[in-house]
Design an enzyme around this catalytic site. Structure first.
Site, PDB file in Angstrom:
ATOM      1  N   ASP A  42      -7.159  -8.369   1.187  1.00  0.00           N
ATOM      2  CA  ASP A  42      -7.051  -7.465   1.163  1.00  0.00           C
ATOM      3  C   ASP A  42      -6.191  -5.931   1.704  1.00  0.00           C
ATOM      4  O   ASP A  42      -6.321  -6.820   2.937  1.00  0.00           O
ATOM      5  CB  ASP A  42      -8.769  -6.615   0.929  1.00  0.00           C
ATOM      6  N   TYR A  67      -2.230   0.909   4.090  1.00  0.00           N
ATOM      7  CA  TYR A  67      -2.173   0.103   5.758  1.00  0.00           C
ATOM      8  C   TYR A  67      -1.273  -1.554   6.579  1.00  0.00           C
ATOM      9  O   TYR A  67      -1.398  -1.478   7.527  1.00  0.00           O
ATOM     10  CB  TYR A  67      -2.918  -1.615   5.746  1.00  0.00           C
ATOM     11  N   LYS A 126      -4.160  -1.353  -2.925  1.00  0.00           N
ATOM     12  CA  LYS A 126      -4.305  -0.083  -3.612  1.00  0.00           C
ATOM     13  C   LYS A 126      -2.711   0.849  -3.629  1.00  0.00           C
ATOM     14  O   LYS A 126      -1.740   0.637  -2.567  1.00  0.00           O
ATOM     15  CB  LYS A 126      -5.951   0.440  -2.589  1.00  0.00           C
ATOM     16  N   HIS A 178      -7.675   4.418  -3.885  1.00  0.00           N
ATOM     17  CA  HIS A 178      -7.443   4.392  -2.821  1.00  0.00           C
ATOM     18  C   HIS A 178      -8.818   4.707  -2.268  1.00  0.00           C
ATOM     19  O   HIS A 178      -9.234   4.936  -2.012  1.00  0.00           O
ATOM     20  CB  HIS A 178      -6.313   4.271  -1.705  1.00  0.00           C
TER      21      HIS A 178
END
Ligand SMILES: NC(=O)c1ccc[n+]([C@@H]2O[C@H](COP(=O)([O-])OP(=O)(O)OC[C@H]3O[C@@H](n4cnc5c(N)ncnc54)[C@H](OP(=O)(O)O)[C@@H]3O)[C@@H](O)[C@H]2O)c1
Length: 247
Positions: A50, A55, A85, A118
């Site tokens: 993921d 990130y 995302k 997201h």
């Protein structure tokens, strides 16, 4: 590692391993550290990863996948299930496909398996940290953004599409206009935050729920130690010869 159970997702020919490795860390890990952690996870048997544009872990994930293929840890990219995302700063109809392509370029893949919105909001600026100023938070154009997500799937950029951090009300909005229904809603769930109503809603609609922060997210942004330090959970785990986190 024992075989990880898989789940079928609506509208997706490939099934998803129910346990995945999250690649978010705060502060963000450097590229080499993140890549090494992901490679070790592949060696340990993880097949679902993921990530998210936000990130900063898409690039190390891409490098780890390439190296895993070179080392023969996996036979093909298809052995992995990759989720990424759409970040809130790109949550506008005309930005969805280019943003998905940007993530694919970061991960060095032709497609991801799951592309999620997201969060159910739009930010009018890129951000470096949270919390954010109220002035840059805007309502999500659910119809426009979901159309963009559907286009990503139709173009083959992703095998399935879904959402993250969506309430029942927001999901109703998506479902009312969707030609392709969301396959997944990724939300925070742990023993102290069980989201019963949302889980029942999603089950009735065929939307798979993925739990994030199942151990309670003890990081600097949010969360605490209530799960890891729970005596009740420790007793249950001990009775089965496990640590709280393992159980
Ligand atoms: N969609 C979203 O909005 C969203 C939001 C958050 C997270 N996520 C996804 O979910 C993933 C996981 O997030 P997370 O919040 O659960 O972060 P995490 O960093 O994986 O874990 C959170 C906490 O659990 C503890 N922990 C983890 N494994 C443990 C173990 N084996 N034994 C004891 N303690 C353990 C960690 O302790 P230590 O700090 O001591 O290691 C940390 O305090 C992220 O990487 C991301 O992919 C998604």
């Amino acid at each position: 590692m024992a075989a990880i159970p898989q789940v079928s997702l609506i509208g997706c020919e490939k099934s998803m391993p129910v346990i995945g490795m999250g690649t978010s860390s705060y502060p963000p890990a450097d590229l080499e550290t993140a890549k090494t952690a992901i490679l070790e996870a592949i060696k340990a048997g993880y097949r679902h990863f993921d990530t998210a544009f936000a990130y900063g872990s898409e690039k190390p994930l891409g490098e780890a996948i390439a190296e895993a293929l070179t080392l023969g840890l996996i036979k093909s990219r298809d052995d992995l299930f990759i989720t990424t995302k759409l970040w809130c700063s790109f949550a506008q109809r005309d930005q969805i496909v280019p943003t998905c392509k940007m993530s694919l370029q970061n991960i060095k893949l032709d497609y991801v398996d799951l592309y999620l919105i997201h969060m159910p909001l739009r930010l009018s600026q890129m951000i470096q940290k949270t919390p954010v100023d109220k002035e840059i938070i805007h309502p999500l154009d659910v119809k426009g953004v979901w159309e963009g997500m559907e286009e990503c799937q139709k173009l083959g950029l992703t095998k399935a599409i879904g959402v993250s951090n969506f309430s029942c009300k927001k999901l109703e909005e998506v479902l009312s206009i969707a030609k392709i229904p969301p396959a997944v809603n990724q939300v925070e769930i742990n023993p102290a935050w069980q989201q019963k109503q949302l889980r029942e809603f999603c089950k009735a609609k065929g939307i798979h729920i993925t739990a994030y922060s199942p151990l309670g997210a003890n990081n600097t942004n949010w969360g605490d130690n209530r799960i890891i330090e729970s005596d009740v959970l420790a007793d249950i785990a001990k009775a089965r010869g496990k640590t709280t986190a393992q159980h």
